[in-house]
Write an enzyme that holds these catalytic residues in place. Structure first.
Site, PDB file in Angstrom:
ATOM      1  N   ALA A  60       0.843  -1.200   0.000  1.00  0.00           N
ATOM      2  CA  ALA A  60       0.000   0.000   0.000  1.00  0.00           C
ATOM      3  C   ALA A  60       0.874   1.244   0.000  1.00  0.00           C
ATOM      4  CB  ALA A  60      -0.889  -0.006   1.242  1.00  0.00           C
ATOM      5  N   GLY A 100       0.862  -5.141   1.166  1.00  0.00           N
ATOM      6  CA  GLY A 100      -0.295  -5.316   0.292  1.00  0.00           C
ATOM      7  C   GLY A 100       0.091  -5.979  -1.026  1.00  0.00           C
ATOM      8  N   GLU A 103      -0.020  -9.498  -0.344  1.00  0.00           N
ATOM      9  CA  GLU A 103      -1.415  -9.894  -0.138  1.00  0.00           C
ATOM     10  C   GLU A 103      -2.140 -10.069  -1.482  1.00  0.00           C
ATOM     11  OE1 GLU A 103      -1.940  -6.714   2.867  1.00  0.00           O
ATOM     12  OE2 GLU A 103      -2.972  -8.252   4.030  1.00  0.00           O
ATOM     13  N   GLU A 123       4.202  -4.726   7.421  1.00  0.00           N
ATOM     14  CA  GLU A 123       3.282  -3.729   7.993  1.00  0.00           C
ATOM     15  C   GLU A 123       3.593  -3.461   9.463  1.00  0.00           C
ATOM     16  OE1 GLU A 123       2.483  -6.128   5.956  1.00  0.00           O
ATOM     17  OE2 GLU A 123       0.848  -5.558   4.605  1.00  0.00           O
TER      18      GLU A 123
HETATM   19  C1  TC6 Z   1       0.684  -2.194   3.397  1.00  0.00           C
HETATM   20  O1  TC6 Z   1       0.992  -2.690   2.348  1.00  0.00           O
HETATM   21  C2  TC6 Z   1      -0.589  -2.422   4.076  1.00  0.00           C
HETATM   22  C3  TC6 Z   1      -1.542  -3.178   3.506  1.00  0.00           C
HETATM   23  C4  TC6 Z   1      -2.805  -3.365   4.152  1.00  0.00           C
HETATM   24  C5  TC6 Z   1      -3.811  -2.389   3.665  1.00  0.00           C
HETATM   25  C6  TC6 Z   1      -5.191  -2.633   4.182  1.00  0.00           C
HETATM   26  N1  TC6 Z   1       4.541   3.531  -0.134  1.00  0.00           N
HETATM   27  O2  TC6 Z   1      13.346   2.522   0.494  1.00  0.00           O
HETATM   28  P1  TC6 Z   1      13.684   3.130  -0.804  1.00  0.00           P
HETATM   29  C7  TC6 Z   1       9.226   5.039  -1.521  1.00  0.00           C
HETATM   30  S1  TC6 Z   1       1.725  -1.143   4.188  1.00  0.00           S
HETATM   31  C8  TC6 Z   1       4.966   4.733  -0.524  1.00  0.00           C
HETATM   32  O3  TC6 Z   1      14.540   4.332  -0.804  1.00  0.00           O
HETATM   33  P2  TC6 Z   1      15.073   0.707  -1.522  1.00  0.00           P
HETATM   34  C9  TC6 Z   1      10.282   5.527  -0.554  1.00  0.00           C
HETATM   35  O4  TC6 Z   1       9.770   6.477   0.336  1.00  0.00           O
HETATM   36  C10 TC6 Z   1       3.179  -1.086   3.197  1.00  0.00           C
HETATM   37  N2  TC6 Z   1       6.250   4.991  -0.830  1.00  0.00           N
HETATM   38  O5  TC6 Z   1      14.338   2.074  -1.819  1.00  0.00           O
HETATM   39  C11 TC6 Z   1      11.310   6.121  -1.505  1.00  0.00           C
HETATM   40  O6  TC6 Z   1      10.847   7.395  -1.867  1.00  0.00           O
HETATM   41  P3  TC6 Z   1      11.861   8.615  -2.067  1.00  0.00           P
HETATM   42  C12 TC6 Z   1       4.010  -2.276   3.423  1.00  0.00           C
HETATM   43  C13 TC6 Z   1       7.117   3.991  -0.746  1.00  0.00           C
HETATM   44  O7  TC6 Z   1      15.394   0.124  -2.813  1.00  0.00           O
HETATM   45  C14 TC6 Z   1      11.217   5.209  -2.719  1.00  0.00           C
HETATM   46  O8  TC6 Z   1       9.959   4.561  -2.629  1.00  0.00           O
HETATM   47  N3  TC6 Z   1       5.249  -2.145   2.690  1.00  0.00           N
HETATM   48  C15 TC6 Z   1       6.726   2.704  -0.337  1.00  0.00           C
HETATM   49  O9  TC6 Z   1      16.161   0.931  -0.509  1.00  0.00           O
HETATM   50  C16 TC6 Z   1      12.306   4.162  -2.774  1.00  0.00           C
HETATM   51  O10 TC6 Z   1      12.321   3.463  -1.546  1.00  0.00           O
HETATM   52  C17 TC6 Z   1       6.362  -1.703   3.244  1.00  0.00           C
HETATM   53  O11 TC6 Z   1       6.428  -1.420   4.408  1.00  0.00           O
HETATM   54  C18 TC6 Z   1       5.374   2.496  -0.027  1.00  0.00           C
HETATM   55  N4  TC6 Z   1       4.921   1.291   0.336  1.00  0.00           N
HETATM   56  O12 TC6 Z   1      13.990  -0.193  -0.777  1.00  0.00           O
HETATM   57  C19 TC6 Z   1       7.532  -1.608   2.309  1.00  0.00           C
HETATM   58  N5  TC6 Z   1       7.833   1.915  -0.321  1.00  0.00           N
HETATM   59  O13 TC6 Z   1      12.769   8.200  -3.178  1.00  0.00           O
HETATM   60  C20 TC6 Z   1       8.243  -0.316   2.513  1.00  0.00           C
HETATM   61  C21 TC6 Z   1       8.855   2.671  -0.725  1.00  0.00           C
HETATM   62  O14 TC6 Z   1      10.952   9.781  -2.379  1.00  0.00           O
HETATM   63  N6  TC6 Z   1       9.321  -0.123   1.570  1.00  0.00           N
HETATM   64  N7  TC6 Z   1       8.439   3.922  -0.983  1.00  0.00           N
HETATM   65  O15 TC6 Z   1      12.585   8.778  -0.764  1.00  0.00           O
HETATM   66  C22 TC6 Z   1      10.528  -0.708   1.687  1.00  0.00           C
HETATM   67  O16 TC6 Z   1      10.778  -1.507   2.552  1.00  0.00           O
HETATM   68  C23 TC6 Z   1      11.591  -0.276   0.731  1.00  0.00           C
HETATM   69  O17 TC6 Z   1      11.218   0.965   0.199  1.00  0.00           O
HETATM   70  C24 TC6 Z   1      11.850  -1.251  -0.446  1.00  0.00           C
HETATM   71  C25 TC6 Z   1      12.837  -0.586  -1.447  1.00  0.00           C
HETATM   72  C26 TC6 Z   1      12.458  -2.533   0.101  1.00  0.00           C
HETATM   73  C27 TC6 Z   1      10.589  -1.545  -1.188  1.00  0.00           C
END
Ligand code: TC6
Length: 725
Positions: A60, A100, A103, A123
């Site tokens: 998400a 998500g 999921e 999450e």
């Molecule tokens: C969910 O899914 C809930 C579901 C239930 C719903 C009912 N959203 O980390 P990086 C951005 S909750 C928005 O530098 P990497 C990040 O801010 C979600 N933005 O790259 C950055 O922006 P910037 C569960 C996001 O290669 C850019 O993307 N998922 C999201 O070191 C690059 O990211 C997570 O918790 C996002 N979901 O790592 C995953 N993800 O360039 C969270 C990233 O403007 N993400 N961005 O600064 C990660 O763990 C890591 O970003 C990665 C990539 C492993 C995907």
């Protein structure tokens, strides 16, 4: 967006929202439309879902959780829609399938992943739970123990492990998309019932109840005050106790609880803050966008004490060829042995064992006492004793020996970078790299630029942090930089509270209940009281250089507590001597117990200095310690030592054990409300007028005066500050 394309029989839905294909509202809408289109088209016999640019989806859109029109809530029904499709749906997982994103893949009937893909439900790390039915589907697919582990820790697992767990059906080394289309064609016409996870029972364990009870104890212990892990657990427990639809209802309830908890906001703020600090800037205009790092092909570490050993270990782990230097053979051999022990331990932890860490090869890791061996290195990290004269001597030598472009880093926790740089001919290449102990474990690297440090040097140090898998935070040069400078008033308050009537265990307890892993006195015992004592002696605050007649509890007209000095004079250095603010079972012991000697000592001390013992409640302990730390943070921001509150928060979360679910000290201040922080500081400052740390900073006052703006706007008020700040 999600792009829809139809091949001969397989419709392809491609999630695309760069850079990580986050599931924004628009993406979800397009995904739903694509599914409906495929369903309605009689020539489509199967569907394949994949992500743009080699990434399935990172889940998400985290930014969406704070907006009133949240994207998260719509995802569960779409996952159900995928699962209920009468045409087989195959997920082609490349790069990452997280939250998500995973999921969505769980809703698909088949999952195929690339060898290098990673999957997870992180999450929990942003204060939530997999609220798109993931807590109900995953246990049905891989069993309760493995699902609980993934959901409550949020860890990412590699595709190979996912295959072993049964999370994916197949992994491929080549083209995942083609393999997924082949699979989709192959399964056309096969019954889908057995592939619908919501219809499967949760695999039974012979002792499910006992297993869950034990697991809950573990989850609570690791959660350290954070709500999400326990609620994740409860959602999985619901899967073991209720039919799917009821489990989903429970999951939604728990998700709402987390969503509205301040913790989720704090953790999401911390997620973006960590990314924001990569975009560093200095007041003189240097910044990440214009500065390029120089390559580090070979490095050197000087000094193999505790810090040097940890630093060598992380450089070796980052695969950077290295020279490790000590002043004489005795220290070199001692240091080498200790480094080898650390590296063996790290190698054991790594996949592939010792083979992956090439530290027995002298071409990769060389130990020497000869400075000449540093001629060809691109970067040196000096990690000797915290002594200015010694550091200057070393930097003078380095400036003569090293090649002209070499970056010269000093690992110091407080010393003046400009003074160290003044010993060299290349002050533009001198920079502070403040590692935190144990250096191979702690994520923070405070990067301190001096007056002459070049933008290239800063960019190279930031690049180094990334290579070492650390969070680099660029800050300006002042005594204690950001982290320790904010720590001084915090520790000072803790000690003043003892003078006034509190006990070490009472103060520690309040701060540990707040969420710190370790309170200030336990921390001071762990670090060693002698470290601060040495520094205070160097500053002339205690010891032989203190002018005769200096009042015991005053320095330069301000309140001073000699308590830590008095303990050191008694040889009470903390854990290492078995006595400090606590007593330990032996020298080097780890178990702190309250020491009756100390209570007696404190009581005599109060008598000697005519201090009336008073009861100090938990609120005062918490506020005086935290608000004085936060107050210093405002002063740091006003001086331009850090370019935003996120920097201070990232430093505190990653280097000082600040509870992440409280978002860092400055975020915490914003949640408490700046008017309250100010009012309390004013109150305590009036009660203790000789304590500058409690005197509200002008910047804090200004922010309150302009109406307590949100944290992201704070810095905009700074440019409007008067020059008196
Ligand atoms: C969910 O899914 C809930 C579901 C239930 C719903 C009912 N959203 O980390 P990086 C951005 S909750 C928005 O530098 P990497 C990040 O801010 C979600 N933005 O790259 C950055 O922006 P910037 C569960 C996001 O290669 C850019 O993307 N998922 C999201 O070191 C690059 O990211 C997570 O918790 C996002 N979901 O790592 C995953 N993800 O360039 C969270 C990233 O403007 N993400 N961005 O600064 C990660 O763990 C890591 O970003 C990665 C990539 C492993 C995907």
């Amino acid at each position: 967006m999600a792009q829809y394309a139809r091949g001969s029989t397989v419709a392809v839905i491609r999630l695309c929202n760069p850079p990580v294909n986050a599931l924004s509202r628009a993406v979800l809408q397009a995904l739903e439309d694509g599914l409906k289109k495929a369903d309605a088209d009689p020539s489509v016999k199967a569907v394949m879902i994949c992500g743009e640019n080699g990434k399935f989806s990172a889940g998400a859109d985290i930014r969406g959780f704070s907006s009133p029109e949240r994207s998260g809530g719509a995802l569960g029904p779409i996952v159900s829609l995928i699962e209920s499709s009468e045409k087989p749906v195959v997920a082609a997982i490349e790069g990452v399938a997280l939250g998500g994103g995973l999921e969505v893949a769980l809703g698909c009937h088949y999952r195929i992943a690339h060898m290098k893909a990673r999957m997870g439900l992180p999450e929990v790390t942003i204060g939530l739970l997999p609220g798109a039915e993931g807590t109900q589907r995953l246990p049905r697919l891989i069993g309760v123990p493995a699902a609980l582990e993934m959901i409550t820790t949020g860890k990412h697992i590699p595709a190979t492990e996912a295959l072993k767990l049964g999370l994916v059906d197949e992994i491929v080394e080549e083209n995942t998309i083609e393999a997924a289309i082949r699979l989709a064609n192959k399964v056309i016409g096969q019954p889908l019932g057995p592939r619908r996870l919501s219809l499967k029972p949760v695999p039974k364990l012979p002792n499910m109840e006992a297993f869950l009870d034990k697991a809950l104890v573990k989850v609570k212990k690791q959660a350290w005050g954070c709500l999400a892990p326990e609620l994740c657990f409860q959602a999985v427990r619901a899967a073991t106790e209720r039919p799917f639809a009821e489990g989903v209802r429970r999951e939604r309830e728990l998700f709402q609880v987390l969503l509205s908890s301040g913790q989720a906001q704090a953790l999401q703020y911390a997620f973006f803050a960590e990314r924001a600090v990569r975009r560093w800037a200095t007041p003189s205009g240097a910044s990440w966008s214009s500065a390029a790092p120089q390559p580090v092909r070979k490095a050197a570490v000087i000094g193999l004490g505790t810090m040097g050993r940890g630093i060598v270990t992380c450089l070796v782990k980052a695969n950077i060829p290295l020279v490790a230097l000590e002043q004489d053979l005795e220290n070199l051999n001692k240091g080498r042995k200790a480094v080898m022990v650390l590296l063996e331990r790290e190698a054991m932890k790594m996949e592939g064992g010792a083979q992956t860490l090439d530290f027995h090869n002298p071409a990769r890791l060389q130990f020497t006492v000869d400075f000449d061996q540093l001629r060809d290195v691109d970067l040196v990290i000096e990690a000797v004793f915290e002594n200015m004269a010694l550091k200057k001597e070393i930097f003078h030598k380095l400036s003569k020996i090293c090649k002209p472009g070499a970056l010269l880093c000093t690992n110091t926790s407080a010393l003046n970078i400009d003074e160290i740089a003044s010993a060299t001919n290349h002050p533009q290449q001198v920079i502070g790299t403040h590692f935190f102990s144990p250096a191979h474990v702690m994520r923070l690297l405070e990067i301190i630029y001096g007056r002459h440090t070049s933008p290239t040097a800063i960019a190279t140090a930031m690049q180094l942090a990334k290579a070492l898998k650390k969070v680099g935070v660029v800050v300006g040069n002042c005594f204690g930089f950001v982290g320790n400078r904010m720590m001084f008033p915090y520790i000072q308050q803790a000690v003043f509270l003892l003078e006034e009537g509190s006990r070490p265990e009472a103060v520690d307890q309040v701060l540990e209940d707040f969420g710190f892993k370790i309170g200030p006195f336990r921390m001071s015992d762990l670090a060693g009281l002698d470290v601060g004592w040495r520094s205070r002696k160097d500053q002339g605050l205690t010891g032989p250089s203190l002018p005769a007649g200096t009042p015991a509890r005053q320095r330069h007209g301000q309140r001073y507590s000699p308590l830590p000095d008095l303990l050191c004079e008694q040889g009470r250095f903390g854990q290492k001597t078995g006595r400090g603010w606590y007593q330990y079972e032996k020298a080097g012991g780890r178990t702190a117990t309250p020491d009756p000697w100390l209570l007696n000592f404190l009581s005599q001390y109060r008598d000697t200095h005519g201090i009336k013992t008073r009861f100090i409640d938990q609120e005062e302990i918490l506020e005086r310690c935290l608000f004085s730390l936060i107050n210093e943070g405002f002063a740091i921001l006003a001086e331009g030592i850090a370019s935003g509150p996120e920097h201070l928060d990232v430093i505190y979360i990653n280097g000082y054990g600040w509870p992440k679910h409280r978002g860092g000290p400055m975020f915490y201040a914003s949640t408490v409300g700046l008017p309250r922080v100010l009012a309390k500081l004013q109150k305590y400052s009036e009660a203790h007028p000789d304590v500058p740390g409690l005197r509200p900073s002008a910047f804090l006052k200004k922010l309150v005066a302009v109406g307590n703006p949100p944290l992201k706007e704070w810095m905009s008020y700074l440019s409007q500050q008067s020059s008196k700040l």
